[in-house]
Design an enzyme around this catalytic site. Structure first.
Site, PDB file in Angstrom:
ATOM      1  CG  ASP A 541      -2.940 -25.934  -6.278  1.00  0.00           C
ATOM      2  OD1 ASP A 541      -3.484 -25.155  -5.482  1.00  0.00           O
ATOM      3  OD2 ASP A 541      -3.140 -27.156  -6.280  1.00  0.00           O
ATOM      4  CE  LYS A 542      -1.134 -24.555   1.169  1.00  0.00           C
ATOM      5  NZ  LYS A 542      -0.871 -25.843   1.852  1.00  0.00           N
ATOM      6  CB  THR A 543      -2.853 -28.653  -1.444  1.00  0.00           C
ATOM      7  OG1 THR A 543      -3.091 -27.572  -0.549  1.00  0.00           O
ATOM      8  CG2 THR A 543      -2.951 -29.964  -0.706  1.00  0.00           C
ATOM      9  CG  PHE A 633     -14.448 -30.948   0.524  1.00  0.00           C
ATOM     10  CD1 PHE A 633     -14.337 -30.115   1.623  1.00  0.00           C
ATOM     11  CD2 PHE A 633     -13.864 -30.559  -0.670  1.00  0.00           C
ATOM     12  CE1 PHE A 633     -13.637 -28.915   1.537  1.00  0.00           C
ATOM     13  CE2 PHE A 633     -13.166 -29.370  -0.772  1.00  0.00           C
ATOM     14  CZ  PHE A 633     -13.048 -28.546   0.335  1.00  0.00           C
ATOM     15  NE  ARG A 691      -5.558 -28.377   3.821  1.00  0.00           N
ATOM     16  CZ  ARG A 691      -5.822 -29.241   2.870  1.00  0.00           C
ATOM     17  NH1 ARG A 691      -4.909 -30.104   2.497  1.00  0.00           N
ATOM     18  NH2 ARG A 691      -6.974 -29.213   2.242  1.00  0.00           N
ATOM     19  CG  ASP A 756      -4.477 -24.556   2.982  1.00  0.00           C
ATOM     20  OD1 ASP A 756      -5.326 -24.416   3.873  1.00  0.00           O
ATOM     21  OD2 ASP A 756      -3.556 -25.388   3.041  1.00  0.00           O
ATOM     22  CG  ASN A 875      -8.530 -27.567  -7.169  1.00  0.00           C
ATOM     23  OD1 ASN A 875      -7.486 -27.902  -7.718  1.00  0.00           O
ATOM     24  ND2 ASN A 875      -8.570 -27.131  -5.933  1.00  0.00           N
TER      25      ASN A 875
END
Length: 1222
Positions: A541-543, A633, A691, A756, A875
């Site tokens: 995953d990135k974030t 969100f 971002r 993203d 997530n």
């Protein structure tokens, strides 16, 4: 909703809605391809057959009767040759000896036959104990419907524990009918008459939100009784078994039984010392494991919820009941957690709101804000507790940090808590699922796997050949006792499996578990450690995983004429207002909590949040805002919005504004007027890796309270005025680049899977060197088609789906690929085959929803790739659970820091200095003798302390506690760095290679043993008890030191072979055995030539009487063979222990090197006779000088030859999986 009690679930256990429910188990156990649910593969019904008629009794009765009849009545009497009466007496006298011999032979054969049937009978009984399928086949018959005395065979899905036969129970329902159910792994399954199958009890987890909101709890005594019968109480009972129960369970495992059988045979062959030493070692090891299991179970028991009093709305009034009495359908009041009380079950918040610490379950350290259903306009949708519905669900096992009482007066609890509707209880809650995983899913790193049995079957071929040779050759002597000969043949078969094999295989995994625990990496499923050594594709995953949470707000873009980025201090009032109020942050006693990105933006605009959800500017020219309504969100919507109000100056009039932020492509459709350079600006910053969030604002003017309550999300998120793009940079974690570089250099494909923007993701991929080529993004084009477009937009390629392999390879020659969630969806619908060929080649997956991340992992697994997924545990849960190796990072988890070695040394030096000062003062009054005694006592105390410390390390707990484990993944790291991925792969490779090396060494030793115990045994060669015991201790010590090998500090460029059966392993085993066989044959031949001539026939050990057996008379042949055997064992370990490139070398593994060195020295001393006491202890004769030279020379040549052949096999076939990527 309470009327749903008693229904059966058409989905997964505990009402999960993500399970394929096509598969059914029909009556009698006929199963379809699809599984029953996430936990159970299928269920079949059975009825016990009466014991005398069962398969464990009935077939053996005629066998026993026939064997005894033939043994006693047919062949047990005197055997005579038929002839006339006159000659009978003469023939009897002449052939008296042969008659006695024949009678003895048949007696022996009869006894062996009965023993063989008894052995087969015992083996059948044990197989019933080992395998539920065998037990059901032999002792039960199929049943079509459940009823009295009916049993159910429940087969779980992979990695979810073991199959089990459980009783089918029944209960009377209110309408007088009988309901049948079974309980498997703490989960209740109810018989569905319509579908003729069992289904997990349906908890009210997928109901309409309106039905929860309108609920008045359990209103009648009948409803309470019905719910109790259906779901049971909210308890997590974990019974800790007694020591003897666990020990019996382990002592009946296949390997242990085989080893005890072997030990019994060795005792019958008078190997007393060796047999008892082996038996003691086995029992001690099993007792240690059982003690550890008991400790672990006691720890798990503490993890369950402790009952406490809670307010529940039952029969239309609030009353206090125990939290363990809660039932699905109850309305309860939840307040801030006190006295370590945690949320007792899973529930939906109907009224009020709260902030929850979910780190006990997900590992996410950021407290989560939970809203009530009151805040929703549309309640005609189903609850998705694992998806967007998480916002309204409080999960069992979490802690409420802060709660806000309901605003409406309609239903308030006496303690002012949030009102929640109970949806899951007991082991069906999120906490219960995690406990079930730890209890049942995490099978012990078992040595009884298919590969091990296949390997043993391969060796058994040689053992059977050796045993057959002994039987044929031994039977040539008609006077030889057949029973004892049969015993010898059986001993050869048992020699194939060394008694310490299970111990060593388990130790290899346990050593890695302990090493990972020291690095704050916890594992709930130990069997996955060797998988880490086989990993081919690493997904990240990135974030929050590759990038830090310390975000920096660079400024606002899109409002200046040239689209440039202006500092936040110079931003317009509209922009500042959106950033100040459009967030999900909350102020607790401990400070501000929430999403790090939102914290960064609030700090950048320099506003303060109050506990009453008001935001106050530090600059006086801006008005304070009160957040009235939040629309949270959602990963599906890719945006959030709020309704906020502010007081007009000099009046009590409140004006309202709507503030929205989200993905630029989503907000674009909501703007009243889109700036001309909108796309150009946001794409430019996204390409730089920033971002980018688009901001929008809408003026509502004055709204009444009624209008505010009725305002829908869609009304806030339309006709927006553009308020700019907020540009946020996500700095990389300091070690991300180094970790990715090491993974790529060590033959791994690395992939980024993120939600993203694709341009941002591609920039991060370039920065972290995921790729050095240009990236192409699968982008939609006019006409409902997709094209490959470069990041800068200069290059475009058609999506050629006809010749897919060729088109993909042509693209990969100059580019790497990025696929978006939209592109994935398009290919899933239009060309699944092209997608399957494309996925293993993709480097970046962007704008992926959680379900799409899960899809990628499952597809890669189906294509045969071993996958690793690393994410933050929120997530990414689906992807983490489905990967072969899932690693969840606990972001900024509180870790109790261990003192560094330097600090420990300083502390020790300080303590030593104080002790020395005290000792000096005391020593001044002591005599020299007393001082010497004092020093000796201190030395003894220090030695004892070191010993205790070593024992503590050996018994180190590898138990995973609830705070350490995560429901997200089998591996959980308490550090936010992805360095843990490399640690896990290093330990995985180390464990895998250690296991493969042990198998190679065991195979060679077994083949040598087979030859020694067959051909050489028939020639009268045998070892003494002392020799056999010392040889066993040497092998056990060497294997122990092999399992203690540590991985190297850096990952190797090549990957190890994934399993035993490959060209290299088979060829090196057979070629090395050929060399060792040649050595044995040549040296025994030379020794036989030097031995005194043999008088009469060979007298085997079995032919000796009791007095002869007690004496061991060494001769040149037996002494030579013993020295050769020790030398060959040294050679097999020295040649086949490959430290580099996966673990420390032989030179670094000091203990193993010392063991091999000591054995080599022993061979040298025994061969040369330089230590007469040693040769006497080992019962070795003094060799002639010339023979010594030949012996040593051939042994040296043997080691060199084995080494050379191993290198040749390695060169020809390769002992690594694949070469490094260029």
């Amino acid at each position: 909703m309470t009327d749903a009690a008693g229904a059966v679930n058409q989905k997964g256990p505990a009402g999960d809605n993500n399970t394929d429910c096509k598969g059914q188990t029909l009556a009698g156990g006929a199963k379809e391809a699809a599984r029953l649910d996430d936990l159970v593969q299928y269920v079949s019904l059975h009825v016990r057959i009466p014991t005398p008629l069962s398969g464990v009794v009935l077939p053996f009765v005629p066998l026993y009767l026939a064997a005894f009849y033939l043994w006693i009545h047919v062949y047990g009497g005197e055997v005579t040759t038929p002839s006339d009466n006159n000659n009978t007496e003469v023939i009897s006298e002449a052939n008296g000896t042969s008659t006695d011999a024949a009678t003895t032979v048949w007696n022996d054969v009869g006894f062996i036959g009965v023993v063989a049937i008894a052995f087969l009978h015992i083996l059948t009984l044990l197989f019933c104990y080992w395998s539920v399928h065998v037990l059901a086949f032999l002792t039960c018959r199929r049943a079509k419907l459940p009823g009295a005395n009916v049993l159910a065979k429940v087969v779980p899905t992979a990695n979810n524990g073991n199959s089990k036969i459980v009783p089918v129970r029944s209960t009377k329902l209110d309408d007088g009918s009988t309901q049948y159910f079974l309980v498997f792994q703490k989960t209740k399954y109810v018989w569905n008459e319509d579908r003729k199958t069992f289904r997990a009890v349906e908890f009210p987890v997928n109901g309409l939100l309106s039905s929860y909101s309108a609920s008045r709890g359990l209103e009648t005594e009948e409803a309470i009784k019905r719910a109790t019968n259906t779901y049971g109480n909210n308890e997590m009972d974990m019974v800790v078994p007694e020591f003897h129960e666990l020990f019996i369970e382990r002592a009946t495992a296949p390997f242990f039984v085989f080893q005890v059988f072997s030990v019994g045979l060795w005792c019958m062959d008078d190997y007393w010392y060796y047999s008892l030493f082996t038996l003691f070692m086995l029992i001690a090891f099993e007792c240690t494991i059982v003690k550890q299991q008991l400790r672990n179970m006691s720890e798990i028991r503490k993890m369950g919820n402790k009952p406490y009093l809670i307010y529940a709305f039952r029969q239309n009034k609030w009353r206090q009941i125990g939290s363990d009495e809660l039932l699905p359908g109850d309305l309860v009041s939840v307040t801030r957690s006190q006295n370590d009380n945690i949320v007792p079950c899973d529930l939906v918040i109907l009224r009020g709101s709260c902030i929850v610490d979910e780190s006990m379950l997900t590992g996410e350290s950021v407290p989560q804000m939970k809203e009530s259903l009151e805040s929703l306009d549309n309640l005609d949708t189903e609850l998705d507790a694992e998806g967007d519905g998480k916002l309204f669900v409080l999960f069992g096992g979490t802690k409420v940090v802060q709660h806000t009482a309901p605003t409406k007066e309609s239903l308030r609890a006496p303690d002012g808590g949030c009102i929640g509707y109970v949806i899951r209880t007991g082991f069906n809650t999120s906490q219960g699922k995690l406990l079930r995983t730890i209890l049942f899913g995490a099978n012990r790193a078992t040595e009884n796997n298919v590969e091990t049995f296949a390997f043993i079957a391969f060796l058994m071929v040689f053992a059977v050949a050796a045993a057959s040779y002994v039987w044929v050759k031994g039977s040539e002597d008609p006077e030889r006792n057949r029973y004892k000969l049969f015993l010898e043949c059986t001993l050869i078969l048992t020699a194939i499996i060394p008694p310490d094999l299970p111990i060593e295989l388990t130790l290899a995994v346990n050593t890695s578990l302990i090493q990972l625990t020291k690095l704050f990496v916890f594992c709930t499923e130990p069997f996955r450690i060797p998988f880490a050594g086989k990993v081919q594709i690493c997904c990240f995953d990135k974030t929050g995983t590759l990038t830090t949470d310390n975000l920096m707000v660079e400024g606002i873009a899109g409002l200046a004429p040239n689209g440039s980025c202006v500092p936040i201090e110079e931003a317009e009032a509209n922009t500042v207002q959106v950033l100040a109020c459009c967030h999900s942050l909350a102020l607790l006693d401990d400070g501000l909590v929430g999403d790090p990105l939102e914290k960064a933006t609030l700090a950048a605009v320099d506003w303060n949040l109050t506990k009453m959800d008001s935001v106050i500017p530090k600059r006086p020219q801006l008005k304070p805002l009160k957040i009235v309504q939040r629309y949270h969100f959602s990963s599906a919507l890719k945006r959030m919005s709020v309704l906020a109000g502010y007081l007009m100056p000099y009046s009590n009039e409140v004006k309202h504004i709507g503030a929205v932020k989200g993905a630029p492509e989503v907000i674009q459709k909501m703007l009243r007027e889109v700036p001309a350079d909108y796309e150009r600006v946001y794409l430019e910053y996204a390409r730089r890796g920033a971002r980018v969030l688009a901001l929008g604002i809408k003026e509502f003017g004055t709204l009444s309270n009624q209008k505010v309550r009725e305002l829908k999300r869609e009304e806030v998120e339309c006709d927006l005025t553009f308020a700019g793009f907020v540009i946020i940079s996500c700095p990389m974690k300091p070690d991300s680049k180094a970790v990715i570089k090491e993974l790529i250099q060590s033959s791994h494909k690395v992939v980024m899977i993120t939600g993203d923007n694709p341009l941002t993701a591609c920039h991060v991929a370039r920065e972290l060197r995921f790729t050095r080529k240009k990236l192409l993004i699968l982008t939609p084009s006019p006409g409902d088609t997709f094209k490959w477009v470069s990041v800068d937009g200069d290059q475009k390629y058609e999506l050629e789906r006809k010749n897919s392999k060729r088109s993909i390879s042509m693209l990969l020659a100059t580019h790497d690929l990025c696929i978006t969630g939209e592109g994935l969806q398009y290919l899933q619908l239009n060309d699944h085959q092209y997608l399957r060929q494309l996925l293993p080649q993709v480097t970046v997956c962007a704008r992926f929803a959680p379900k799409q991340k899960e899809f990628v992992i499952t597809q890669l697994k189906q294509l045969g790739y071993c996958t690793l997924m690393c994410g933050d545990g929120t997530n990414d849960v689906g992807a983490l659970k489905h990967a072969n190796v899932g690693v969840s990072l606990l972001t900024s988890a509180p870790v109790k820091r261990k003192r560094t070695e330097e600090e420990q040394q300083q502390a020790a030096a300080s303590a030593a200095a104080q002790a020395a000062a005290a000792a000096n003062n005391a020593n001044q009054q002591l005599t020299p003798r007393e001082r010497a005694l004092r020093r000796r006592q201190e030395h003894i105390n220090q030695t004892q302390a070191r010993l205790q410390s070593a024992l503590r390390d050996m018994e180190e707990q590898t138990m995973v506690k609830l705070g350490d484990a995560s429901i997200a993944a089998p591996f959980t790291s308490k550090s936010s760095s992805i360095m843990c991925v490399n640690h896990i792969i290093k330990q995985g490779r180390c464990t895998l290679v250690t296991t493969l090396q042990m198998f190679k060494i065991l195979a060679l030793n077994a083949l040598i043993q087979a030859y020694c115990q067959s051909v050489l045994y028939i020639d009268g060669v045998k070892f003494s008890d002392t020799q056999a015991t010392m040889q066993g201790i040497f092998i056990a010590a060497c294997f122990l030191f092999i399992t203690r090998a540590k991985p190297l500090k850096t990952l190797s460029k090549v990957a190890p072979l994934p399993n035993i059966f490959n060209f290299y392993t088979i060829s090196t085993i057979l070629s090395q055995f050929a060399v060792h066989f040649g050595t044995l044959y040549y040296l025994t031949s030379r020794a036989t030539e030097l031995a005194p001539p043999r008088v009469g026939k060979v007298k085997l050990y079995i032919d000796m009487d009791a007095d002869e057996k007690t004496k061991y008379e060494p001769n040149i042949v037996s002494s030579t063979v013993y020295i050769i055997c020790i030398s060959l064992q040294v050679a097999t370990i020295a040649v086949n222990y490959k430290g580099h490139p996966f673990m420390e070398s032989l030179r670094s593994n000091r203990m193993l090197m010392y063991a091999i060195g000591a054995s080599a020295a022993l061979v040298l001393l025994l061969s040369t006779g330089l230590a007469p006491e040693l040769t006497e202890f080992f019962e070795i004769i003094d060799f002639p000088t010339d023979f010594r030279k030949i012996l040593l020379g051939v042994l040296v040549l043997d080691i060199l030859g084995a080494f050379a052949l191993d290198r040749i096999c390695s060169f020809l076939f390769g002992e690594t999986r694949r070469t490094a990527k260029s």
